[in-house]
Design an enzyme around this catalytic site. Sequence first.
Site, short mmCIF file in Angstrom:
data_model
loop_
_atom_site.label_atom_id
_atom_site.label_comp_id
_atom_site.label_asym_id
_atom_site.label_seq_id
_atom_site.Cartn_x
_atom_site.Cartn_y
_atom_site.Cartn_z
CB THR A 80 -1.05 -72.86 -10.00
OG1 THR A 80 -0.55 -73.98 -10.71
CG2 THR A 80 -2.55 -72.75 -10.24
CG HIS A 137 4.80 -80.20 -13.69
ND1 HIS A 137 5.52 -80.83 -12.69
CD2 HIS A 137 3.90 -79.40 -13.06
CE1 HIS A 137 5.06 -80.43 -11.50
NE2 HIS A 137 4.08 -79.56 -11.71
CG ASN A 158 5.18 -80.81 -7.21
OD1 ASN A 158 5.94 -81.26 -6.34
ND2 ASN A 158 5.23 -79.55 -7.61
CE1 TYR A 191 -1.11 -81.71 -10.05
CE2 TYR A 191 1.14 -80.92 -9.76
CZ TYR A 191 -0.21 -80.85 -9.45
OH TYR A 191 -0.67 -79.94 -8.53
CG ASN A 230 -1.09 -83.43 -6.07
OD1 ASN A 230 -2.11 -83.01 -5.54
ND2 ASN A 230 -0.42 -82.72 -6.98
C1 PHB Z 1 -1.00 -75.97 -7.42
O1 PHB Z 1 -1.70 -75.37 -8.25
O2 PHB Z 1 -1.27 -75.97 -6.23
C2 PHB Z 1 0.19 -76.66 -7.85
C3 PHB Z 1 0.37 -76.85 -9.20
C4 PHB Z 1 1.50 -77.50 -9.64
C5 PHB Z 1 2.43 -77.93 -8.73
C6 PHB Z 1 2.28 -77.71 -7.41
C7 PHB Z 1 1.14 -77.08 -6.96
O3 PHB Z 1 3.52 -78.56 -9.18
#
Ligand code: PHB
Length: 369
Positions: free
Chosen positions: A31, A182, A185, A187, A242
């Site tokens: 990102t 994805h 993490n 999400y 997260n």
């Molecule tokens: C972030 O933007 O911090 C971020 C985004 C996606 C990820 C990990 C970190 O999988």
Amino acid sequence: MSATSSAPKLFQPTRIGDIEVANRIVMAPLTRSRADEARGDIPGSAMNVEYYRQRSNAGLIISEGTQVSPVGKGYMATPGIYSAAQVEGWKPITQAVHAAGSKIVAQIWHVGRISHPELTGGAQPIAPSAVAAQGQAYTHQGKLDLPVPHVLTQAEIAEVVQQFRQAAAHAIQAGFDGVEIHGANGYLIDQFLRNGANRRTDEYGGSIENRCRFALEIVDAVVAEIGAGRVGIRLSPVTPFNDLSDSDPQAVFGHLIEQLNSRRIAFIHMIEGATGGPRDVPGFDYAWARQHFKGAYIANNGYTREMALDAIESGRADAVSFGRPFISNPDLVKRLRENLPLNQPNPQTFYTPGPEGYIDYPTWDQQAR
Ligand code: PHB
């Protein structure tokens, strides 16, 4: 023996599914928050094109996370892949990468509960269950507590699956070589997989089979759209990132990987340990995953040159991805091949608008002058 054939395998070509790559070094998704937010989260500025062009020495580039819908966005100025203007925006990026001899897949992303109405155009973030993550969203109004998400109905789940399918179709239209779903993490997909966020009692929650259903419906939809050889998935079985956790990651991700085998997808991209942190987090056997998964295994998280060379020579991975080292070393492949020193990245400019810390890190040839 020629220089090429005597080079370590890390620097030799291979195939990842249907994608032929010049080496086994992958640029991890990063990102960078430099899309055109005012015009609708559109990528493809001259600066964005230059950033990816500079890094096209990687065998494969995985794009920064690109949201599949407006409510899938969780950070400022991240690019989307749902609108026609976004698809147009990606085209000069994929063209520049291909012209430089590299390959690029789009990371298709929905953040689920890791967002805030300030980032989604006022929409309530969505999730499998009404469980807020502990943490804050970075918005134009400052840091705001992550809210209790809206619980997806089954009809809404089906809509999100279609958004991933549409995003994959758009990725191919935009010139990408494939997609990375994805699934990591903390999400949305991971929120279904791991029981720290999934409290559902319908067929999308409870048993491991049920918690894997959403991920596999997305995989099936994306595979139907673009073909299994162009599809990968990113997984992070044990990361606490997260605010997500699971009571038995080996069982959940073991089942998921066995199911992925029957889909014949191109790759799994594994975050080994805590995202961007310690690798020695217990709970999952990556060697098991590498042995049992029939596609390519891309290893990630804190790899050094020596670790990457060893992982490829020993067969513990088919490719190794690097994130932060690719931010500060646009010519990372050359530096690894020739064992040259690496520049350290500056976290102050990871997410700031503008070229600083984005396209101004020097190559070795530039800094050695
Ligand atoms: C972030 O933007 O911090 C971020 C985004 C996606 C990820 C990990 C970190 O999988």
